[in-house]
Design an enzyme around this catalytic site. Structure first.
Site, short mmCIF file in Angstrom:
data_model
loop_
_atom_site.label_atom_id
_atom_site.label_comp_id
_atom_site.label_asym_id
_atom_site.label_seq_id
_atom_site.Cartn_x
_atom_site.Cartn_y
_atom_site.Cartn_z
CD GLU A 1 2.06 -9.17 -5.88
OE1 GLU A 1 3.00 -9.64 -5.22
OE2 GLU A 1 1.49 -8.11 -5.58
CD GLN B 1 -8.77 7.27 -4.36
OE1 GLN B 1 -8.45 8.11 -5.18
NE2 GLN B 1 -8.00 6.23 -4.09
N GLY B 2 -13.01 6.84 -1.60
CA GLY B 2 -13.65 5.58 -1.26
C GLY B 2 -13.60 4.60 -2.42
CE1 TYR B 3 -12.49 6.05 -6.70
CE2 TYR B 3 -10.37 5.43 -7.58
CZ TYR B 3 -11.49 6.21 -7.65
OH TYR B 3 -11.64 7.13 -8.66
CB SER B 4 -9.57 -0.09 -1.09
OG SER B 4 -8.49 0.20 -1.95
CD GLU C 1 -3.59 7.44 -6.16
OE1 GLU C 1 -3.50 7.32 -4.94
OE2 GLU C 1 -4.28 6.69 -6.86
CB SER D 1 -5.79 8.21 2.95
OG SER D 1 -5.08 7.11 2.43
#
Length: 398
Positions: A379, A131-134, A252, A168
């Protein structure tokens, strides 16, 4: 919400138990997890084994076809998850992202060609996904994505440039689904698109594992320098990637959370057994913490079951994440307290050739330090709940 397992669920349990016992001889003897570390090669073979047995994709929607997998309702999925944990099967599966995140997303937002192309290889355990999100500067604040994708009218492809981080198992994956900005000058959640990108692109995709506190390197930096994605591998409409991505994040933290909690129960059982065997449970303060940890785990389970059957609204996923992240981090701390001074020494302490070897509870402690950070920091989750559920004034945005 209570689950009543019917005859078909119990039949599935018997089949699952028999199948796992035939492939994991120690089934039932190691509720805390795998008996020994499993190498990446073993994990890839394990995915193919699961696929050949028809155990991948039990929760997929069958309205569009089975794609080679057997189907099961939520109760059946829980049966499989319980038996999987009981057997001590590998908890960190390489196929998790493809099976539990991408596949349901393609069933909801993909077209028939995408489902036919990508679901069968996932069901067979042959193609692995990440998964390429961050990104640096766009972790929990996913709307700050800066990776760009420019479409070429001549070739019908997107050229993608940018960096993804904390990805990951990217070094084990064949494909990556990612968010990229396809509308020049767009801001925040506008102008983002959800793309499927092959990782075997030498010179255009550079994957660098990140070493963690545990000594493992399960996360990676992924550098994209003109990497190509075919136009037909755009999921949803161009510029509508935010809606697809948010829906995926809800998955998720939905049914998959129940499976995670089964693993947590096994970890807690190991800590309790150690406390009883060592006499640490005789300490009334420590015993109170153990009981509280157990009660909180089953409270989380009830909360998850209750929200699965309804539309929990925008704050449900955030509440679930807050609950399990803080609980698991506290379990890691409790594991070290139960071990006492011995927790400071790993099994490799007296071996110069493997000085940083850790036992299972030390890995639990070190890895769980990040639980309140990854998948959306505490947060950020509190901000989402405050603004979208409680209606409190929004924080200033840059």
């Amino acid at each position: 919400m209570d689950f009543a397992f019917g005859p078909e669920d119990e039949a599935l349990r018997k089949e699952a138990r028999s199948w796992l016992a035939a492939r994991l001889p120690a089934a039932g003897s190691a509720p805390e997890g795998p008996v020994a570390p499993v190498t990446p090669v073993d994990l890839r073979a394990w995915e193919r084994e699961l696929g050949s047995g028809g155990w991948i994709g039990l929760g997929w929607d069958t309205a569009h076809g089975t794609y080679g997998n057997r189907s099961a309702g939520l109760a059946g999925q829980l049966v499989w998850a319980e038996e999987y944990a009981r057997a001590g099967a590998p908890a960190a599966r390489l196929g998790h992202t493809g099976e539990h995140l991408l596949a349901p997303t393609l069933l909801a937002h993909g077209d028939a060609a995408q489902r036919s192309r990508f679901l069968p290889p996932i069901a067979r355990g042959e193609e692995l996904w990440c998964q390429g999100y961050s990104e640096p500067g766009a972790g929990s604040d996913l709307a700050a994505v800066r990776t760009t994708a420019v479409r070429s009218g001549r070739t019908g492809t997107y050229r993608i440039s940018g960096q993804k981080t904390w990805t990951s198992h990217a070094h084990e994956a064949h494909w990556c689904f990612l968010l990229a900005r396809t509308t020049p000058g767009s801001r925040r959640h506008h102008g983002l698109s959800f793309l499927l990108v092959p990782l075997d692109q030498p010179g255009r995709v550079d994957i660098r594992p990140i070493r963690q506190l545990t000594g493992a390197a399960d996360f990676c930096d992924v550098f994209l320098d003109g990497a190509e994605a075919r136009a037909e591998h755009l999921v949803g409409a161009e510029g509508d990637g935010w809606r697809v991505a948010v829906d995926l994040l809800g998955r998720e933290r939905g049914a998959a959370t129940l499976t995670r909690q089964i693993g947590y129960a096994a970890e807690l059982a190991r800590v309790i057994r150690l406390a009883v065997d060592s006499g640490a449970a005789e300490d009334p303060v420590l015993r109170d913490r153990l009981v509280r940890q157990w009660a909180e785990l089953w409270t989380m389970r009830r909360h998850t079951l209750r929200t699965l059957g309804t539309d929990g609204g925008p704050g449900a996923a955030g509440v679930t994440k807050l609950l399990w992240a803080r609980w698991h981090r506290a379990l890691g701390e409790l594991a070290m307290q139960v071990q006492g001074p011995a927790a400071a020494l790993g099994p490799g302490a007296w071996h110069t050739d493997r000085p940083y070897e850790l036992d299972a509870l030390q890995r639990l402690f070190l890895f769980s330090r990040a639980d309140t950070i990854h998948s959306g920091t505490d947060e950020i989750q509190r901000t989402v709940i405050a603004e979208r559920v409680l209606g409190l004034p929004k924080e200033p945005r840059p």
